[in-house]
Scaffold this motif. Structure first.
Motif, short mmCIF file in Angstrom:
data_model
loop_
_atom_site.label_atom_id
_atom_site.label_comp_id
_atom_site.label_asym_id
_atom_site.label_seq_id
_atom_site.Cartn_x
_atom_site.Cartn_y
_atom_site.Cartn_z
N GLN A 15 5.58 14.19 6.70
CA GLN A 15 5.45 14.08 5.25
C GLN A 15 6.19 15.20 4.55
OE1 GLN A 15 1.00 14.92 4.69
NE2 GLN A 15 1.87 15.89 2.92
N SER A 71 0.84 -1.21 0.00
CA SER A 71 0.00 0.00 0.00
C SER A 71 0.87 1.25 0.00
CB SER A 71 -0.92 0.00 1.22
OG SER A 71 -1.79 -1.11 1.18
N SER A 72 0.21 2.40 -0.05
CA SER A 72 0.93 3.68 -0.06
C SER A 72 1.63 3.92 1.27
CB SER A 72 -0.05 4.82 -0.34
OG SER A 72 -0.91 4.99 0.79
N ILE A 73 2.58 4.84 1.26
CA ILE A 73 3.29 5.21 2.49
C ILE A 73 2.29 5.76 3.51
CG2 ILE A 73 4.97 6.82 3.47
CD1 ILE A 73 6.23 4.45 2.02
N ARG A 74 1.32 6.51 3.05
CA ARG A 74 0.30 7.06 3.97
C ARG A 74 -0.49 5.94 4.62
NH1 ARG A 74 -2.08 8.31 7.58
NH2 ARG A 74 -3.46 10.09 7.96
N GLU A 75 -0.85 4.91 3.86
CA GLU A 75 -1.60 3.79 4.43
C GLU A 75 -0.73 2.98 5.38
OE1 GLU A 75 -2.81 2.24 0.67
OE2 GLU A 75 -4.83 3.07 0.85
N GLN A 76 0.57 2.87 5.06
CA GLN A 76 1.48 2.20 5.98
C GLN A 76 1.60 2.98 7.29
OE1 GLN A 76 5.26 1.19 4.13
NE2 GLN A 76 4.21 0.52 2.26
N MET A 135 10.74 7.39 -1.90
CA MET A 135 9.58 7.73 -2.74
C MET A 135 9.22 9.21 -2.66
SD MET A 135 7.32 4.37 -1.79
CE MET A 135 5.93 4.79 -2.84
N GLY A 169 9.79 5.62 2.49
CA GLY A 169 9.06 6.89 2.34
C GLY A 169 9.95 8.01 1.83
N GLU A 173 8.04 10.83 -0.19
CA GLU A 173 6.79 11.03 0.54
C GLU A 173 7.06 11.55 1.95
OE1 GLU A 173 3.58 10.52 -0.43
OE2 GLU A 173 4.16 9.95 -2.45
#
Length: 195
Positions: free
Chosen positions: A188, A77-82, A138, A135, A140
């Motif tokens: 972030q 999943s995305s870094i935010r979801e992680q 990427m 992160g 992010e």
């Protein structure tokens, strides 16, 4: 058999609470015994000395926290979801183990830790480090050292835990969602808007 398990668990819970509140160096076996509701001699039937007890607690709680983070970790999943998974795991873990994260933070570089405890902690930092490094790669997350990014999240989370325990705030789903968003905003990488 049940009495044996109960006494051992009482010692473990009492030691965790006392070490988290007072620190390892300022805690004595009689203090742990008082908190656990057992005689000091009883503790020595289960743990050779305070250092053995401290290492047991450290390894047990770091392993449980690492397992909580690994369970259903959304690697694809995305870094935010992680990040959401990490934050939610911290909430769940703290709800069941109110003194554990503070104990881990206070003692992660303590002099009494043995090699098994250091290895255990390395597993935790490796897991979290992978999240931060991924992160940053990427673009992010902010390009800060991973320990700094973790300190921002962990420090703020522990302070929140303290004010929850003192009863200064009553956390609900809306507050926790706002706290999560605030912590995410703190780490972030904000990308400049295209003109």
């Amino acid at each position: 058999m049940t009495a044996t398990v109960t006494k051992r668990q009482s010692i473990i819970h009492g030691a965790l609470k006392t070490f988290a509140e007072r620190g390892f160096a300022a805690t004595t076996i009689p203090m742990v015994a008082t908190e656990a509701g057992v005689g000091a001699g009883t503790i020595y039937r289960y743990f050779e000395n305070k250092e053995v007890l401290g290492n047991h607690l450290f390894q047990e709680n770091v392993t449980r926290f690492t397992d909580a983070l690994r369970t259903d970790y959304p690697y694809s999943s995305s870094i935010r979801e992680q990040f959401h998974h990490i934050f939610s795991s911290m909430i769940s873990f703290t709800t069941c183990n109110p003194h554990a994260l503070y104990f881990i933070k206070m003692h992660s570089s303590a002099h009494f830790l043995n090699q098994d405890s250091h290895d255990c902690f390395d597993e935790l930092t490796k897991l979290l480090g992978q999240f931060f490094e991924s992160g940053k790669t990427m673009m992010e997350l902010k390009p800060l050292p991973s320990p700094v990014l973790f300190s921002i999240i962990y420090g703020a989370f522990l302070e929140l835990q303290i004010i929850v325990e003192t009863g200064d705030i009553q956390p609900d789903a809306s507050l926790l969602k706002d706290v999560e968003e605030s912590l995410w905003n703190a780490i972030q990488l904000i990308k400049p808007q295209a003109e």
